[in-house]
Design a protein around this motif. Structure first.
Motif, short mmCIF file in Angstrom:
data_model
loop_
_atom_site.label_atom_id
_atom_site.label_comp_id
_atom_site.label_asym_id
_atom_site.label_seq_id
_atom_site.Cartn_x
_atom_site.Cartn_y
_atom_site.Cartn_z
N ASP A 120 0.83 -1.21 0.00
CA ASP A 120 0.00 0.00 0.00
C ASP A 120 0.86 1.26 0.00
O ASP A 120 0.58 2.20 -0.74
N GLU A 121 1.90 1.28 0.81
CA GLU A 121 2.80 2.45 0.85
C GLU A 121 3.48 2.65 -0.51
O GLU A 121 3.59 3.78 -0.99
N LYS A 122 3.92 1.57 -1.13
CA LYS A 122 4.57 1.67 -2.44
C LYS A 122 3.59 2.17 -3.49
O LYS A 122 3.94 3.01 -4.32
N LYS A 123 2.37 1.67 -3.46
CA LYS A 123 1.35 2.11 -4.41
C LYS A 123 1.03 3.58 -4.21
O LYS A 123 0.91 4.34 -5.17
N ARG A 124 0.90 4.01 -2.95
CA ARG A 124 0.61 5.43 -2.67
C ARG A 124 1.75 6.32 -3.15
O ARG A 124 1.51 7.40 -3.70
N LEU A 125 2.99 5.88 -2.95
CA LEU A 125 4.13 6.67 -3.42
C LEU A 125 4.12 6.75 -4.94
O LEU A 125 4.30 7.83 -5.52
N ALA A 126 3.90 5.62 -5.61
CA ALA A 126 3.85 5.61 -7.08
C ALA A 126 2.75 6.52 -7.60
O ALA A 126 2.94 7.26 -8.57
N ASP A 127 1.59 6.49 -6.95
CA ASP A 127 0.48 7.37 -7.35
C ASP A 127 0.84 8.84 -7.17
O ASP A 127 0.54 9.68 -8.02
N ALA A 128 1.50 9.18 -6.05
CA ALA A 128 1.87 10.57 -5.78
C ALA A 128 2.93 11.05 -6.79
O ALA A 128 2.84 12.17 -7.30
N VAL A 143 4.41 14.24 -11.58
CA VAL A 143 5.04 14.24 -12.91
C VAL A 143 4.05 14.75 -13.95
O VAL A 143 4.39 15.58 -14.80
N MET A 144 2.81 14.28 -13.87
CA MET A 144 1.79 14.74 -14.81
C MET A 144 1.56 16.24 -14.70
O MET A 144 1.47 16.93 -15.72
N GLU A 145 1.48 16.76 -13.47
CA GLU A 145 1.23 18.18 -13.26
C GLU A 145 2.42 19.04 -13.71
O GLU A 145 2.24 20.05 -14.38
N ILE A 146 3.61 18.65 -13.33
CA ILE A 146 4.79 19.49 -13.56
C ILE A 146 5.31 19.37 -14.99
O ILE A 146 5.65 20.37 -15.63
N PHE A 147 5.38 18.14 -15.51
CA PHE A 147 5.91 17.93 -16.86
C PHE A 147 4.82 17.98 -17.93
O PHE A 147 5.11 17.91 -19.11
N GLU A 148 3.56 18.05 -17.51
CA GLU A 148 2.41 18.11 -18.42
C GLU A 148 2.33 16.89 -19.34
O GLU A 148 2.17 17.01 -20.55
N TYR A 149 2.46 15.71 -18.74
CA TYR A 149 2.26 14.45 -19.45
C TYR A 149 0.96 13.82 -18.99
O TYR A 149 0.50 14.09 -17.88
N GLY A 150 0.41 12.94 -19.79
CA GLY A 150 -0.75 12.17 -19.38
C GLY A 150 -0.30 10.96 -18.57
O GLY A 150 0.87 10.57 -18.59
N ASP A 151 -1.26 10.35 -17.89
CA ASP A 151 -1.00 9.19 -17.06
C ASP A 151 -0.33 8.06 -17.84
O ASP A 151 0.52 7.35 -17.32
N GLU A 152 -0.71 7.91 -19.10
CA GLU A 152 -0.18 6.81 -19.91
C GLU A 152 1.32 6.95 -20.20
O GLU A 152 1.98 5.99 -20.56
N ALA A 153 1.87 8.14 -20.00
CA ALA A 153 3.28 8.37 -20.31
C ALA A 153 4.22 8.10 -19.13
O ALA A 153 5.43 8.02 -19.30
N VAL A 154 3.67 7.96 -17.95
CA VAL A 154 4.49 7.87 -16.73
C VAL A 154 4.54 6.43 -16.22
O VAL A 154 3.52 5.75 -16.15
N SER A 155 5.75 5.99 -15.87
CA SER A 155 5.90 4.70 -15.19
C SER A 155 6.79 4.89 -13.97
O SER A 155 7.68 5.74 -13.96
N VAL A 156 6.51 4.10 -12.95
CA VAL A 156 7.24 4.21 -11.68
C VAL A 156 7.63 2.80 -11.23
O VAL A 156 6.78 1.91 -11.18
N ALA A 157 8.90 2.62 -10.90
CA ALA A 157 9.38 1.35 -10.35
C ALA A 157 9.96 1.61 -8.97
O ALA A 157 10.51 2.67 -8.71
N ILE A 158 9.82 0.61 -8.10
CA ILE A 158 10.43 0.70 -6.78
C ILE A 158 11.34 -0.50 -6.61
O ILE A 158 10.89 -1.65 -6.73
N GLU A 159 12.62 -0.22 -6.40
CA GLU A 159 13.62 -1.27 -6.20
C GLU A 159 14.02 -1.29 -4.74
O GLU A 159 14.43 -0.26 -4.19
N GLU A 160 13.90 -2.44 -4.12
CA GLU A 160 14.32 -2.57 -2.73
C GLU A 160 15.80 -2.96 -2.68
O GLU A 160 16.22 -3.91 -3.34
N VAL A 161 16.57 -2.18 -1.94
CA VAL A 161 18.00 -2.42 -1.78
C VAL A 161 18.27 -2.44 -0.28
O VAL A 161 18.01 -1.46 0.42
N GLY A 162 18.81 -3.54 0.20
CA GLY A 162 19.09 -3.67 1.63
C GLY A 162 20.22 -2.78 2.10
O GLY A 162 21.07 -2.35 1.30
#
Length: 75
Positions: free
Chosen positions: A15-23, A28-47
């Protein structure tokens, strides 16, 4: 097409990762003026045992001119 990679220590919930990706996507959409379809977000866990060699040295220390927010720590 922005692709954002977040590298973080393990332990955050799905849930935290999904909320971060959504935020990130929203801003990115607001600042760079892209649509949702243009943005991708990955979260890599590194110990913590790998942080210095896998993140700090190659992504932070070696690329200071690409950092728009520098960490408040050094290794």
């Amino acid at each position: 097409m922005p692709h954002v990679i977040v590298k973080a220590w393990p332990g955050k919930t799905e849930d935290e990762k999904k909320r971060l990706a959504d935020a990130i996507t929203k801003h990115v959409m607001e600042i760079f003026e892209y649509g949702d379809e243009a943005v991708s977000v990955a979260i890599e866990e590194v110990g913590p045992e790998s942080w210095k060699t896998d993140v700090y040295e190659p992504d932070i220390k070696a690329k200071p001119n690409q950092l728009y927010k520098k960490p408040g720590y050094e290794m």
